[in-house]
Design a protein around this motif. Sequence first.
Motif, short mmCIF file in Angstrom:
data_model
loop_
_atom_site.label_atom_id
_atom_site.label_comp_id
_atom_site.label_asym_id
_atom_site.label_seq_id
_atom_site.Cartn_x
_atom_site.Cartn_y
_atom_site.Cartn_z
N MET A 1 57.91 20.66 -19.41
CA MET A 1 57.02 20.27 -18.36
C MET A 1 57.50 18.96 -17.75
O MET A 1 58.07 18.13 -18.41
N SER A 2 57.23 18.82 -16.50
CA SER A 2 57.72 17.62 -15.82
C SER A 2 56.72 16.49 -15.94
O SER A 2 55.54 16.70 -16.16
N GLU A 3 57.23 15.30 -15.78
CA GLU A 3 56.38 14.13 -15.71
C GLU A 3 56.65 13.50 -14.36
O GLU A 3 57.71 12.99 -14.12
N GLY A 4 55.72 13.58 -13.47
CA GLY A 4 55.97 13.04 -12.15
C GLY A 4 54.69 12.66 -11.46
O GLY A 4 53.63 13.13 -11.81
N SER A 5 54.79 11.82 -10.47
CA SER A 5 53.61 11.38 -9.73
C SER A 5 53.75 11.77 -8.27
O SER A 5 53.52 10.96 -7.39
N GLY A 6 54.16 13.02 -8.04
CA GLY A 6 54.30 13.47 -6.67
C GLY A 6 55.66 13.18 -6.07
O GLY A 6 55.88 13.44 -4.90
N THR A 7 56.57 12.65 -6.85
CA THR A 7 57.90 12.37 -6.33
C THR A 7 58.70 13.66 -6.29
O THR A 7 58.40 14.63 -6.98
N GLU A 8 59.75 13.65 -5.51
CA GLU A 8 60.61 14.81 -5.39
C GLU A 8 61.48 14.95 -6.63
O GLU A 8 62.00 13.97 -7.15
N GLU A 9 61.60 16.17 -7.12
CA GLU A 9 62.44 16.49 -8.26
C GLU A 9 63.64 17.29 -7.75
O GLU A 9 63.51 18.06 -6.80
N PHE A 10 64.78 17.12 -8.39
CA PHE A 10 65.99 17.85 -8.01
C PHE A 10 66.37 18.78 -9.15
O PHE A 10 66.45 18.36 -10.30
N LEU A 11 66.60 20.04 -8.81
CA LEU A 11 66.97 21.06 -9.78
C LEU A 11 68.25 21.72 -9.34
O LEU A 11 68.32 22.31 -8.26
N PHE A 12 69.30 21.63 -10.17
CA PHE A 12 70.56 22.31 -9.89
C PHE A 12 70.44 23.73 -10.41
O PHE A 12 70.13 23.96 -11.57
N THR A 13 70.67 24.68 -9.52
CA THR A 13 70.58 26.09 -9.90
C THR A 13 71.84 26.83 -9.48
O THR A 13 72.42 26.54 -8.44
N TYR A 14 72.24 27.75 -10.31
CA TYR A 14 73.47 28.50 -10.09
C TYR A 14 73.19 30.01 -10.11
O TYR A 14 74.11 30.80 -10.08
N GLY A 15 71.91 30.39 -10.15
CA GLY A 15 71.58 31.80 -10.31
C GLY A 15 70.38 32.23 -9.50
O GLY A 15 70.26 31.93 -8.30
N ALA A 16 69.47 32.89 -10.17
CA ALA A 16 68.36 33.59 -9.52
C ALA A 16 67.48 32.70 -8.66
O ALA A 16 66.95 33.16 -7.64
N LEU A 17 67.30 31.45 -9.03
CA LEU A 17 66.41 30.57 -8.25
C LEU A 17 66.97 30.24 -6.87
O LEU A 17 66.29 29.63 -6.05
N GLN A 18 68.20 30.66 -6.58
CA GLN A 18 68.75 30.49 -5.24
C GLN A 18 68.28 31.62 -4.31
O GLN A 18 68.34 31.46 -3.09
N ALA A 19 67.82 32.73 -4.86
CA ALA A 19 67.45 33.90 -4.07
C ALA A 19 66.11 33.69 -3.36
O ALA A 19 65.14 33.27 -4.00
N PRO A 20 66.04 33.98 -2.06
CA PRO A 20 64.79 33.78 -1.32
C PRO A 20 63.60 34.51 -1.92
O PRO A 20 62.50 33.93 -2.01
N ASP A 21 63.76 35.76 -2.39
CA ASP A 21 62.62 36.49 -2.94
C ASP A 21 62.13 35.86 -4.23
O ASP A 21 60.92 35.80 -4.48
N VAL A 22 63.04 35.33 -5.05
CA VAL A 22 62.64 34.65 -6.29
C VAL A 22 61.93 33.34 -5.96
O VAL A 22 60.91 33.00 -6.58
N GLN A 23 62.43 32.60 -4.97
CA GLN A 23 61.77 31.35 -4.56
C GLN A 23 60.36 31.63 -4.05
O GLN A 23 59.42 30.92 -4.42
N LEU A 24 60.20 32.64 -3.21
CA LEU A 24 58.88 32.96 -2.68
C LEU A 24 57.92 33.35 -3.79
O LEU A 24 56.75 32.93 -3.81
N ASP A 25 58.40 34.14 -4.75
CA ASP A 25 57.56 34.57 -5.86
C ASP A 25 57.22 33.42 -6.80
O ASP A 25 56.10 33.33 -7.30
N THR A 26 58.18 32.53 -7.04
CA THR A 26 58.00 31.43 -8.00
C THR A 26 57.29 30.22 -7.40
O THR A 26 56.42 29.62 -8.04
#
Length: 117
Positions: free
Chosen positions: A1-26
């Motif tokens: 789980m993340s710890e944040g106060s509304g700041t932007e988080e950066f996630l490097f992805t090399y797979g499924a999370l790049q796909a538009p349908d997965v992003q829309l669903d997630t």
Amino acid sequence: MSEGSGTEEFLFTYGALQAPDVQLDTFGRLIAGDDDTLPGFRLDDVESTDERGASMPHGHRRRSLRHTGDPHDRVFGTVLHLTAAELDAADEYLISDSRRIPVVLASGATAWVYVAA
């Protein structure tokens, strides 16, 4: 789980999370991203212990990052710009035998990435 106060988080992805349908669903939206590279890692096929994997195209096999420390090894991907809540959604989406770690990318940016647990 993340710890944040509304700041932007950066996630490097090399797979499924790049796909538009997965992003829309997630995340419920398409996510802005930047091309980047993760040095010192390579992608390997690993056996997944997550039962959700049985319904995936390759069954219980999946691609996972492995740290090698070799600067010649690198993984190409996309850095997604997420909210803390979206990072939590990514945690829930990804197979349970992964863990999220911080890394420094070729661009010098720091981002989260999922590796085999």
